[in-house]
Design an enzyme around this catalytic site. Structure first.
Site, PDB file in Angstrom:
ATOM      1  N   GLU A  18       0.828  -1.207   0.000  1.00  0.00           N
ATOM      2  CA  GLU A  18       0.000   0.000   0.000  1.00  0.00           C
ATOM      3  C   GLU A  18       0.857   1.250   0.000  1.00  0.00           C
ATOM      4  O   GLU A  18       0.553   2.222  -0.687  1.00  0.00           O
ATOM      5  CB  GLU A  18      -0.882   0.022   1.235  1.00  0.00           C
ATOM      6  CG  GLU A  18      -1.948  -1.010   1.182  1.00  0.00           C
ATOM      7  CD  GLU A  18      -2.651  -1.085   2.496  1.00  0.00           C
ATOM      8  OE1 GLU A  18      -3.868  -0.939   2.503  1.00  0.00           O
ATOM      9  OE2 GLU A  18      -1.964  -1.273   3.504  1.00  0.00           O
ATOM     10  N   GLY A  84     -10.094  -7.765   8.816  1.00  0.00           N
ATOM     11  CA  GLY A  84     -10.942  -8.945   8.704  1.00  0.00           C
ATOM     12  C   GLY A  84     -12.373  -8.571   9.075  1.00  0.00           C
ATOM     13  O   GLY A  84     -12.599  -7.948  10.112  1.00  0.00           O
ATOM     14  N   MET A 198      -4.967  -4.669  13.338  1.00  0.00           N
ATOM     15  CA  MET A 198      -3.918  -4.780  14.347  1.00  0.00           C
ATOM     16  C   MET A 198      -3.255  -3.452  14.728  1.00  0.00           C
ATOM     17  O   MET A 198      -2.237  -3.464  15.419  1.00  0.00           O
ATOM     18  CB  MET A 198      -2.859  -5.793  13.881  1.00  0.00           C
ATOM     19  CG  MET A 198      -3.445  -7.177  13.634  1.00  0.00           C
ATOM     20  SD  MET A 198      -2.264  -8.401  13.039  1.00  0.00           S
ATOM     21  CE  MET A 198      -1.236  -8.612  14.473  1.00  0.00           C
ATOM     22  N   GLU A 199      -3.800  -2.318  14.281  1.00  0.00           N
ATOM     23  CA  GLU A 199      -3.113  -1.051  14.553  1.00  0.00           C
ATOM     24  C   GLU A 199      -4.014   0.120  14.920  1.00  0.00           C
ATOM     25  O   GLU A 199      -3.631   0.998  15.704  1.00  0.00           O
ATOM     26  CB  GLU A 199      -2.281  -0.610  13.317  1.00  0.00           C
ATOM     27  CG  GLU A 199      -1.181  -1.546  12.904  1.00  0.00           C
ATOM     28  CD  GLU A 199      -1.663  -2.670  12.000  1.00  0.00           C
ATOM     29  OE1 GLU A 199      -2.788  -2.549  11.450  1.00  0.00           O
ATOM     30  OE2 GLU A 199      -0.948  -3.679  11.856  1.00  0.00           O
ATOM     31  N   ASP A 222     -10.525 -10.418   4.369  1.00  0.00           N
ATOM     32  CA  ASP A 222     -10.875 -11.781   4.794  1.00  0.00           C
ATOM     33  C   ASP A 222     -11.980 -11.673   5.821  1.00  0.00           C
ATOM     34  O   ASP A 222     -12.333 -10.575   6.247  1.00  0.00           O
ATOM     35  CB  ASP A 222      -9.632 -12.456   5.406  1.00  0.00           C
ATOM     36  CG  ASP A 222      -9.117 -11.685   6.607  1.00  0.00           C
ATOM     37  OD1 ASP A 222      -9.529 -11.982   7.723  1.00  0.00           O
ATOM     38  OD2 ASP A 222      -8.300 -10.741   6.430  1.00  0.00           O
TER      39      ASP A 222
HETATM   40  N1  ADE Z   1      -5.995  -7.607   8.984  1.00  0.00           N
HETATM   41  C1  ADE Z   1      -6.590  -8.190   7.917  1.00  0.00           C
HETATM   42  N2  ADE Z   1      -7.250  -9.303   8.278  1.00  0.00           N
HETATM   43  C2  ADE Z   1      -7.056  -9.440   9.611  1.00  0.00           C
HETATM   44  C3  ADE Z   1      -7.458 -10.394  10.549  1.00  0.00           C
HETATM   45  N3  ADE Z   1      -8.182 -11.442  10.187  1.00  0.00           N
HETATM   46  N4  ADE Z   1      -7.075 -10.230  11.837  1.00  0.00           N
HETATM   47  C4  ADE Z   1      -6.323  -9.165  12.201  1.00  0.00           C
HETATM   48  N5  ADE Z   1      -5.909  -8.238  11.340  1.00  0.00           N
HETATM   49  C5  ADE Z   1      -6.271  -8.363  10.053  1.00  0.00           C
END
Ligand code: ADE
Length: 263
Positions: A18, A84, A198-199, A222
């Site tokens: 990205e 996700g 995660m951020e 996902d």
């Molecule tokens: N970023 C993209 N998919 C994720 C997931 N399943 N868990 C945590 N961070 C993500």
């Protein structure tokens, strides 16, 4: 956002693909190396920006955000990346624009309520409304024609026929959620969470501490379930990076332009 036209806007990406897409559009970028990261200062759509790879996880993101405040004096931070999907209907290829962000793995109970960041009184940190509104508008416009943005083959391969924009709670933690059991547990604990990454909530906390506006826009890569690892890298380069660039570009183009400036 404050009216300080000479202060840069930070665009933070968690993944290399990205950032590379953004840098390819910044003809004049200069690299400034701080604390193990490259901060790229230049112009995008006539706006002074600092683009940086945060790396993955809450601590890496918080470090990056702190440097953006202290070293670059940024006037806003926009985080772009993937997430996700958790809530029903938040599907691969959709976009989530956060209204609030929470750390789903933070629990200092019984001393503080579960999820609350100790001594702040907050569990849910608000995203900046004006920036988030504008990002949601440009994202909806771009997603209305995914073929133009991504090409027919990518749209077919990833079944992105009718991608949607969602707004609401984004949750962050130091775990890639990749089992159906874990995503189900998150849905039960936080029924209004749209997506997990995660951020974002870590950066939102730093921005709250500094009083700097923050927004997050995430493409769903996902469903945070047993299939979450499949095709992830290809999705990021073929779909998410293009969405990110297009959304950031279109949003920056809506802002009044600065005279070229250096910092
Ligand atoms: N970023 C993209 N998919 C994720 C997931 N399943 N868990 C945590 N961070 C993500």
């Amino acid at each position: 956002m404050s009216d300080s036209p000479r202060l840069p806007i930070a665009i933070v990406a968690a993944m290399h693909e990205e950032l590379a897409a953004l840098l390819a559009q910044m003809p004049d970028e200069q690299r400034i190396h701080v604390a193990g990261r490259d901060y790229w200062v230049g112009h995008l759509q006539g706006q002074l920006v600092v683009a940086v790879l945060s790396r993955i996880g809450k601590v890496a993101a918080a470090t990056t955000a702190t440097v953006l405040m202290e070293r670059f004096g940024v006037r806003a931070i926009v985080f772009t990346g993937v997430a996700g999907g958790l809530a029903p209907g938040v599907d691969v290829g959709d976009v989530v624009v956060a209204t609030r962000l929470l750390q789903h793995d933070l629990d200092a109970s019984p001393i503080f309520p579960k999820y609350e960041v100790p001594l702040t009184g907050h569990a849910r940190f608000a995203a900046d409304t004006a920036i988030s509104d504008a990002l949601a508008v440009v994202a909806a416009d771009l997603l209305s024609d995914p073929v133009t943005l991504l090409g027919e083959k990518v749209v077919e391969d990833f079944k992105l026929t009718a991608p949607k924009v969602h707004r609401g709670l984004l949750v962050s933690g130091d775990r890639f959620v990749s089992t159906s059991a874990e995503s189900e547990a998150l849905r039960l604990a936080l029924p209004d969470a749209l997506a997990v990454e995660m951020e974002g909530a870590a950066v939102a906390q730093v921005c709250h501490d500094y009083g700097v506006p923050f927004a997050a826009v995430r493409t769903i890569s996902d469903r945070a379930d047993d299939a979450a690892h499949g095709d992830f890298t290809r999705f990021v380069s073929a779909v998410a990076s293009r969405y990110s660039l297009a959304v950031i570009d279109a949003w920056l183009a809506t802002l009044p332009t600065d005279a070229p400036a250096t910092i």
